[in-house]
Motif scaffolding. Structure first.
Motif, short mmCIF file in Angstrom:
data_model
loop_
_atom_site.label_atom_id
_atom_site.label_comp_id
_atom_site.label_asym_id
_atom_site.label_seq_id
_atom_site.Cartn_x
_atom_site.Cartn_y
_atom_site.Cartn_z
N GLY A 1 27.59 -38.58 -21.81
CA GLY A 1 27.81 -37.45 -20.94
C GLY A 1 29.06 -36.67 -21.26
O GLY A 1 29.26 -35.58 -20.74
N ALA A 2 29.94 -37.21 -22.10
CA ALA A 2 31.13 -36.53 -22.60
C ALA A 2 32.32 -36.66 -21.63
O ALA A 2 32.32 -36.08 -20.56
N LEU A 3 33.30 -37.43 -22.05
CA LEU A 3 34.48 -37.73 -21.22
C LEU A 3 35.54 -36.64 -21.36
O LEU A 3 35.88 -36.23 -22.47
N ASP A 4 36.10 -36.22 -20.22
CA ASP A 4 37.24 -35.30 -20.20
C ASP A 4 38.49 -36.08 -20.58
O ASP A 4 39.12 -36.73 -19.75
N GLY A 5 38.85 -36.00 -21.85
CA GLY A 5 40.00 -36.76 -22.35
C GLY A 5 41.31 -36.31 -21.74
O GLY A 5 42.24 -37.12 -21.57
N LEU A 6 41.43 -35.03 -21.40
CA LEU A 6 42.67 -34.52 -20.81
C LEU A 6 42.87 -35.05 -19.40
O LEU A 6 44.01 -35.22 -18.95
N ALA A 7 41.79 -35.30 -18.68
CA ALA A 7 41.90 -35.87 -17.35
C ALA A 7 42.07 -37.39 -17.41
O ALA A 7 42.64 -37.98 -16.50
N ALA A 8 41.57 -38.00 -18.46
CA ALA A 8 41.70 -39.45 -18.61
C ALA A 8 43.10 -39.83 -19.07
O ALA A 8 43.70 -40.78 -18.57
N VAL A 9 43.63 -39.08 -20.03
CA VAL A 9 44.98 -39.31 -20.55
C VAL A 9 45.67 -37.96 -20.62
O VAL A 9 45.41 -37.16 -21.52
N ALA A 10 46.52 -37.69 -19.66
CA ALA A 10 47.13 -36.37 -19.50
C ALA A 10 48.37 -36.22 -20.38
O ALA A 10 49.21 -37.12 -20.43
N PRO A 11 48.49 -35.08 -21.06
CA PRO A 11 49.68 -34.81 -21.89
C PRO A 11 50.82 -34.27 -21.01
O PRO A 11 51.17 -33.09 -21.07
N VAL A 12 51.40 -35.13 -20.18
CA VAL A 12 52.38 -34.69 -19.19
C VAL A 12 53.64 -34.12 -19.82
O VAL A 12 54.41 -33.40 -19.16
N GLY A 13 53.87 -34.42 -21.08
CA GLY A 13 55.04 -33.89 -21.77
C GLY A 13 54.82 -32.55 -22.45
O GLY A 13 55.76 -31.97 -23.00
N ASP A 14 53.59 -32.06 -22.43
CA ASP A 14 53.29 -30.76 -23.05
C ASP A 14 53.71 -29.66 -22.08
O ASP A 14 53.26 -29.63 -20.93
N PRO A 15 54.56 -28.72 -22.50
CA PRO A 15 55.05 -27.69 -21.58
C PRO A 15 53.97 -26.77 -21.04
O PRO A 15 54.18 -26.08 -20.03
N ASP A 16 52.79 -26.75 -21.69
CA ASP A 16 51.70 -25.88 -21.24
C ASP A 16 50.66 -26.60 -20.39
O ASP A 16 49.68 -25.99 -19.96
#
Length: 418
Positions: free
Chosen positions: A46-61
């Motif tokens: 079904g395709a996993l939302d990788g950004l919601a599973a592992v968030a890049p909290v250090g990315d300024p954007d």
């Protein structure tokens, strides 16, 4: 648009996640080193939302990209910190614990060679190991098994093969594979089974061998406490969709672990879990996705518990056909995307790391201005595990397991035995 939860039927769950497909052979190269490795692949359909599973909290954007939907370390339900850049979804405390213990690796911005957005084609590429859909009717895991020289065979040298309602592409092929599904009806008595075996040994030896394999597998199930008491509707009563899904995931994964952990059990297996298509009301921290990640987290914990001491020789890979869009859509969900995450768990890993050539989530860095850009080939991850954990030959990986992948080098340093 309203997202209405559809509790899966027993048939849907069986087809999606109730079947363990496993191989009875033990790889000779690994045993010669004094190891007895186990390997389990879990496919998330079904395709996993990788950004919601592992968030890049250090990315300024990051927060600008997802606004109130962006998981952060200061969210109402805070993400679980992994390093100084990435944080894990709060629904996965068991994976976070494994990560801290050095028993988990997360690979981010990863994708198969597929670059379109069809579930069926994406799953075909993911499971076949070819670069195009429809190119093969065999799967990469089965072809990997076929390249290994078996040192011995579990259960007294009997052949095994696939049995069950459906056989995923990933395990189809020439290598003999067996399967198990949780029983839904009371089993036949031992006397009945023995009479049937005696009959078919004389009239249909091939079917007799199949029944013998099934009897052996059922015996392992009973001894490991894997059988279910008959229930109305075939499944234990549940208190809601979340508990239902979580229990089913954990039961399926726990059963796989108990099979793989036994001295006379298989060593390599595959499971598939459905339900990751989060077009609406995704809810990274408290919605549909959080529910499914919680269930996956419980499944990984069930594997760890069920493996017992064999956990130290185990690698579990969790993969999906593609990711989801970087931006949230108008129904608070995400659409079909490209790059995502892959989870690795197990005591055989050199864990406690996020592996990522991070592309960034600024608009100019997104793939086709909509998706997380893929920077790591999933085949490199799988080739690294197969080479270093199971000792699959490097040339076979390039030519047979993942045909045409000579330019994709196996990722190193994933497992302790490398």
């Amino acid at each position: 648009m309203t997202n209405v939860f559809h509790a899966p039927s027993r048939r849907e769950l069986l087809l999606a996640s109730g079947v363990l497909f496993a191989w009875t052979h033990l790889p000779r190269a690994a045993l010669a080193e004094g190891r007895d490795p186990r390997f389990l692949t879990i496919v998330l359909r079904g395709a996993l939302d990788g950004l919601a599973a592992v968030a890049p909290v250090g990315d300024p954007d990051w927060v600008r990209l997802r606004g109130d939907n962006a998981l952060t370390l200061t969210s109402a339900t805070p993400a679980l910190p992994l390093d100084n850049f990435f944080a894990l979804n709060p629904a996965m405390p068991n994976l976070a614990r494994m990560y801290r213990a050095g028993h988990a690796i997360i690979v981010h911005a990863v994708a198969s060679p597929y670059r379109e957005r069809s579930h069926f084609d994406g799953q075909d590429v993911l499971e076949s190991g070819f670069i195009k859909p429809g190119a093969s009717d065999t799967g990469w895991l089965n072809r990997a098994l076929a390249t290994m020289t078996p040192a011995e065979r579990a259960r007294g040298g009997k052949e095994a093969f696939a049995v069950g309602p459906v056989t995923p592409l990933i395990v189809r092929g020439a290598a003999p594979v067996m399967s198990w599904t949780p029983p839904k009806l009371p089993p036949a008595t031992q006397d009945t089974v023995m009479r049937l075996l005696d009959l078919y040994r004389h009239t249909d030896p091939a079917l007799a061998r199949a029944l013998e394999e099934r009897v052996d597998l059922a015996k392992i199930a009973r001894e490991g406490g894997l059988t279910m008491s008959p229930q109305k509707g075939g499944m234990p009563a549940q208190k809601g969709p979340g508990a239902y899904i979580k229990k089913y995931f954990a039961d399926s994964a726990g059963a796989a672990a108990k099979f793989l952990a036994r001295d006379d059990g298989p060593r390599i297996g595959a499971l598939a879990f459905d339900g990751w298509d989060t077009h609406a009301n995704e809810g990274a921290a408290s919605g549909h996705l959080a529910l499914w990640l919680d269930a996956l987290d419980g499944a990984l914990a069930a594997v760890e518990s069920g493996m017992g001491p064999a956990w130290q020789e185990t690698v579990v890979t969790v993969v999906t056909e593609f990711g989801r869009t970087a931006r949230i859509n108008g129904t608070a969900g995400t659409d079909h995307g490209t790059a995502t995450v892959a989870f690795l768990a197990g005591g055989a890993l050199k864990g406690g790391r996020v592996v990522a050539d991070w592309p960034g989530v600024n608009d100019v860095h997104l793939y086709e201005n909509r998706d997380l850009k893929p920077t790591t080939d999933l085949r490199a991850v799988l080739k690294g595990v197969l080479r270093d954990h199971l000792r699959v030959d490097a040339h076979a990986l390039d030519d047979k397991v993942f045909p045409g992948s000579a330019g994709v080098k196996p990722m190193g340093r994933l497992v302790i035995s490398a």
